[in-house]
Design an enzyme around this catalytic site. Structure first.
Site, mmCIF file in Angstrom:
data_model
loop_
_atom_site.group_PDB
_atom_site.id
_atom_site.type_symbol
_atom_site.label_atom_id
_atom_site.label_comp_id
_atom_site.label_asym_id
_atom_site.label_seq_id
_atom_site.Cartn_x
_atom_site.Cartn_y
_atom_site.Cartn_z
ATOM 1 N N SER A 21 0.857 -1.184 0.000
ATOM 2 C CA SER A 21 0.000 0.000 0.000
ATOM 3 C C SER A 21 0.891 1.230 0.000
ATOM 4 O O SER A 21 1.735 1.405 0.880
ATOM 5 C CB SER A 21 -0.881 0.010 1.242
ATOM 6 O OG SER A 21 -1.294 1.337 1.509
ATOM 7 N N HIS A 46 -1.524 -1.436 -4.149
ATOM 8 C CA HIS A 46 -2.785 -1.028 -3.506
ATOM 9 C C HIS A 46 -2.754 0.483 -3.298
ATOM 10 O O HIS A 46 -1.832 1.011 -2.665
ATOM 11 C CB HIS A 46 -2.883 -1.781 -2.171
ATOM 12 C CG HIS A 46 -4.105 -1.514 -1.373
ATOM 13 N ND1 HIS A 46 -5.298 -2.152 -1.601
ATOM 14 C CD2 HIS A 46 -4.325 -0.680 -0.323
ATOM 15 C CE1 HIS A 46 -6.207 -1.745 -0.719
ATOM 16 N NE2 HIS A 46 -5.636 -0.842 0.067
ATOM 17 N N ASP A 48 -4.655 3.776 -1.874
ATOM 18 C CA ASP A 48 -5.686 4.182 -0.915
ATOM 19 C C ASP A 48 -6.179 5.593 -1.208
ATOM 20 O O ASP A 48 -5.460 6.567 -0.994
ATOM 21 C CB ASP A 48 -5.115 4.114 0.507
ATOM 22 C CG ASP A 48 -4.887 2.684 0.951
ATOM 23 O OD1 ASP A 48 -5.866 1.936 1.063
ATOM 24 O OD2 ASP A 48 -3.712 2.309 1.172
ATOM 25 N N MET A 50 -8.642 8.489 -0.210
ATOM 26 C CA MET A 50 -9.439 8.937 0.959
ATOM 27 C C MET A 50 -9.914 10.365 0.744
ATOM 28 O O MET A 50 -9.198 11.184 0.149
ATOM 29 C CB MET A 50 -8.588 8.882 2.222
ATOM 30 C CG MET A 50 -7.951 7.533 2.494
ATOM 31 S SD MET A 50 -7.121 7.532 4.089
ATOM 32 C CE MET A 50 -6.215 5.980 3.987
ATOM 33 N N HIS A 80 -8.463 1.398 -3.544
ATOM 34 C CA HIS A 80 -9.344 1.185 -2.392
ATOM 35 C C HIS A 80 -9.998 2.531 -2.083
ATOM 36 O O HIS A 80 -9.357 3.422 -1.524
ATOM 37 C CB HIS A 80 -8.478 0.661 -1.237
ATOM 38 C CG HIS A 80 -9.185 0.524 0.066
ATOM 39 N ND1 HIS A 80 -8.516 0.311 1.258
ATOM 40 C CD2 HIS A 80 -10.500 0.551 0.384
ATOM 41 C CE1 HIS A 80 -9.385 0.222 2.244
ATOM 42 N NE2 HIS A 80 -10.600 0.376 1.746
ATOM 43 N N MET A 82 -11.962 4.959 -0.135
ATOM 44 C CA MET A 82 -12.525 5.251 1.194
ATOM 45 C C MET A 82 -13.155 6.627 1.077
ATOM 46 O O MET A 82 -12.627 7.631 1.576
ATOM 47 C CB MET A 82 -11.417 5.198 2.247
ATOM 48 C CG MET A 82 -11.005 3.775 2.581
ATOM 49 S SD MET A 82 -9.389 3.679 3.346
ATOM 50 C CE MET A 82 -8.357 3.642 1.900
ATOM 51 N N MET A 152 -11.362 -5.324 6.116
ATOM 52 C CA MET A 152 -10.542 -4.354 6.855
ATOM 53 C C MET A 152 -10.278 -4.900 8.258
ATOM 54 O O MET A 152 -11.202 -5.267 8.977
ATOM 55 C CB MET A 152 -11.252 -3.006 6.964
ATOM 56 C CG MET A 152 -11.301 -2.202 5.674
ATOM 57 S SD MET A 152 -9.704 -1.924 4.884
ATOM 58 C CE MET A 152 -8.841 -0.956 6.120
ATOM 59 N N ASP A 190 -6.541 -6.046 4.851
ATOM 60 C CA ASP A 190 -5.871 -4.740 4.875
ATOM 61 C C ASP A 190 -5.925 -4.146 6.277
ATOM 62 O O ASP A 190 -7.004 -3.940 6.826
ATOM 63 C CB ASP A 190 -6.606 -3.825 3.870
ATOM 64 C CG ASP A 190 -5.973 -2.452 3.719
ATOM 65 O OD1 ASP A 190 -4.904 -2.208 4.290
ATOM 66 O OD2 ASP A 190 -6.574 -1.632 2.991
HETATM 67 C C1 DX5 Z 1 -5.841 2.105 5.842
HETATM 68 C C2 DX5 Z 1 -5.520 1.651 4.435
HETATM 69 C C3 DX5 Z 1 -4.434 0.673 4.352
HETATM 70 C C4 DX5 Z 1 -3.132 1.122 4.952
HETATM 71 C C5 DX5 Z 1 -2.646 -0.037 5.739
HETATM 72 O O1 DX5 Z 1 -7.109 2.635 5.900
HETATM 73 O O2 DX5 Z 1 -6.642 1.106 3.802
HETATM 74 O O3 DX5 Z 1 -4.250 0.198 3.027
HETATM 75 O O4 DX5 Z 1 -2.132 1.490 4.054
HETATM 76 O O5 DX5 Z 1 -1.529 0.345 6.424
HETATM 77 P P1 DX5 Z 1 -0.738 -0.669 7.350
HETATM 78 O O6 DX5 Z 1 -0.316 -1.810 6.489
HETATM 79 O O7 DX5 Z 1 0.383 0.157 7.854
HETATM 80 O O8 DX5 Z 1 -1.692 -1.088 8.441
HETATM 81 ZN ZN ZN Z 2 -6.305 0.108 1.830
#
Ligand code: DX5
Ligand code: ZN
Length: 241
Positions: A21, A46, A48, A50, A80, A82, A152, A190
């Protein structure tokens, strides 16, 4: 490493696999970070996205993904989302080069089926995700229509949090439902995946292991991946799938 054949575009890939990620990568050097991960044998990345609304953090969106696509033309991009109103990002993500788009069930609940179709109509594979508090039963009717289910194991929003181990039970439930429904989705996990927890996720049945801080945080990508892969191998040797 034992391989499992599931999914469509990635059907020949060896599973389980690690999907770094980029959330914990150096945002001032994303192109370099992506290329380093690819050199270390990671094909699946991956991303993310947000919006500071569905989650309290704000990251990047399609314009940045478009640049990453140029930096890594052969990587598999899983975004992903969010975000609230994920519908608005479907076309921009497809145009930016995303291959698999995952939305949160909580962001659209009863609109999930039409969103699944919208994502497919834009040529992408579809993932559906649930926050730690959402039971898998809520998404049962969508399982035959998606390519991936993202479990998650932390509250979405930030990297570097500790895994909530009870969420791993959802992976076991999903495996049972997949068999019962003759579905073909991959199970992705994740949140809080590191050297200590990765084996637990693999033993539960996770096939795509997202890892952010455990891959990028100290800049030692190569050593970090070697350790994580070692733990996967150790778990697979002691588990019969
Ligand atoms: C958090 C993200 C993850 C994040 C995970 O909301 O969706 O993808 O990068 O980070 P780690 O692996 O550090 O928990
Ligand atoms: Zn993620």
């Amino acid at each position: 490493m034992k391989s499992t054949k599931l999914g469509s575009n990635v059907s020949s890939w060896e599973l389980p696999l690690i999907a770094p990620s980029l959330l914990s990568a150096d945002f001032a050097a994303l192109g370099t970070e992506v290329r380093r991960a690819l050199r270390e044998g990671c094909r699946w990345l991956h991303l993310d996205v947000m919006d500071n609304h569905f989650v309290p953090n704000l990251t990047f969106g399609p314009p940045v993904i478009r640049c990453l696509r140029k930096a890594a033309p052969k990587a598999f991009f899983d975004a992903h989302l969010m975000v609230d109103n994920p519908e608005t990002l479907v076309k921009p993500c497809a145009d930016a080069g995303v291959e698999l788009l995952t939305f949160h069930y909580e962001a659209c609940s009863e609109r999930s089926q039409s969103l699944i179709e919208l994502i497919r109509n834009h040529g992408m594979q579809v993932g559906i995700s649930v926050r730690p508090a959402t039971p898998v039963g809520r998404i049962e009717s969508y399982l035959r229509h998606v390519d991936l289910v993202l479990v998650m194991t932390v509250e979405p929003g930030f990297g570097g949090q500790a895994m909530i181990p009870s969420c791993l039970n959802k992976i076991r439930t999903l495996k049972r439902l997949r068999e019962k429904q003759h579905a073909r989705f991959l199970i992705q996990v994740d949140g809080g995946i590191n050297e200590t927890t990765i084996g637990l996720a693999v033993a539960a049945g996770a096939e795509v292991l997202v890892a952010g801080s455990a891959v990028f945080s100290n800049g030692e990508i190569s050593a970090n991946l070697a350790k994580l892969r070692g733990e996967i191998r150790k778990t697979l040797r002691g588990t019969s799938f």
